[in-house]
Write an enzyme that holds these catalytic residues in place. Sequence first.
Site, PDB file in Angstrom:
ATOM      1  N   CYS A  99     104.297  39.891  32.167  1.00  0.00           N
ATOM      2  CA  CYS A  99     105.578  39.421  32.201  1.00  0.00           C
ATOM      3  C   CYS A  99     106.001  38.538  33.492  1.00  0.00           C
ATOM      4  O   CYS A  99     106.838  37.575  33.430  1.00  0.00           O
ATOM      5  CB  CYS A  99     106.536  40.697  32.409  1.00  0.00           C
ATOM      6  SG  CYS A  99     106.436  41.738  30.800  1.00  0.00           S
ATOM      7  N   VAL A 100     105.297  38.734  34.610  1.00  0.00           N
ATOM      8  CA  VAL A 100     105.496  37.840  35.866  1.00  0.00           C
ATOM      9  C   VAL A 100     104.953  36.351  35.273  1.00  0.00           C
ATOM     10  O   VAL A 100     105.789  35.576  35.465  1.00  0.00           O
ATOM     11  CB  VAL A 100     104.654  38.515  36.876  1.00  0.00           C
ATOM     12  CG1 VAL A 100     104.480  37.146  38.179  1.00  0.00           C
ATOM     13  CG2 VAL A 100     105.256  39.613  37.549  1.00  0.00           C
TER      14      VAL A 100
END
Length: 356
Positions: A99-100
């Site tokens: 997700c980063v």
Amino acid sequence: MRTRLVRSTLRGLSLVQVRHVKPVAYDRARGGVAQVYRELERDFGVLAPPIALHSPSPDVLAAGWLMLRETLLVRGAASRAIKEAVASAVSAGNECPFCVRMHSTMLGSLVHGKDATAIAEGRLDDIADPRIRAVAEWTARGSVRDTAGDNPPPVPAEQLPELIGVAVDLHYLNRMVNVFLGGVPLPPGAPEGSLKPVLKVLMWLLHSASRTDLAVGTSLALLPPAPLAEDLGWARGNPGIAAAYARSAAAIEEAGRRSVPEGVRELVHSTLDHWDGRPPGLGRGWVDDAVGKLAPEERPAGRLALLTALASYQVDEGVIAGFRAVSPEDSALVDLTAWASLTAARRIGGWLRNAD
């Protein structure tokens, strides 16, 4: 035509990234699953693995989609860049590399790339844009109970349902992604060198979809109406988000009732009562001590639920296998992890709300 061709090519590559469960194939999807898949490609831009991984449990799939659509994708008072700053900051704090990578890349295409990198690396003091820095700091502080109370929101009140909604959704999705996906948006075994061109294609698809103004609430019919729980009161200022969270939370609570033993649900709630939002530690001795209070047949579910809620990056094959030995169905695995993830995320939403 080109966009449709690229999307269809990526469908198999998206689903093959999912581990521990077998997601429903695009051409075999029916009913609500098929509708969510079509809406994902239309409104988000691609059959996103973080949502598609829910497909063994159709109502939980719908819940995951509603929360994401109404908060991050529907245009409202807050800009997409501000929302992506929240998503990036939450993902960095939860140690969710998948997700980063996705949200910081999207953010970097909307603001100065160095600011997106600073959020991804946890260097919030290095963010040059004062708006982005203020939102990232508010998000990070609000994710810890001890600092949330002295953390006034840096945005107008009308933006708070969107930003708290994005934060809660990413706290939820980070946990699910850490359990069911790898660290990068690539199929297993794909060379690291392919990441850059893959991200370029994904960003093109996401930006193409974001140019369309999405109507509020058009996906709500996927789930039945439900009352808004008191701890989700932060959503009341935005009818679309309030309806999405009310329906989604009710669906995931029902998933918890059917797939999570009552003793495990009570243990998770009592543990979260004393949780401050910080990681519980490097080891897993705390989990072993906690589940020792459960009946032996409930301990695998308790171990998986607690790790998912508090340290999802520590869930491994052994923890999954222990749960599978008692509950072998893919749907039960999705139900339990979704319930644990949202239960933790809702606590953090309450902290952010109280900072208002």
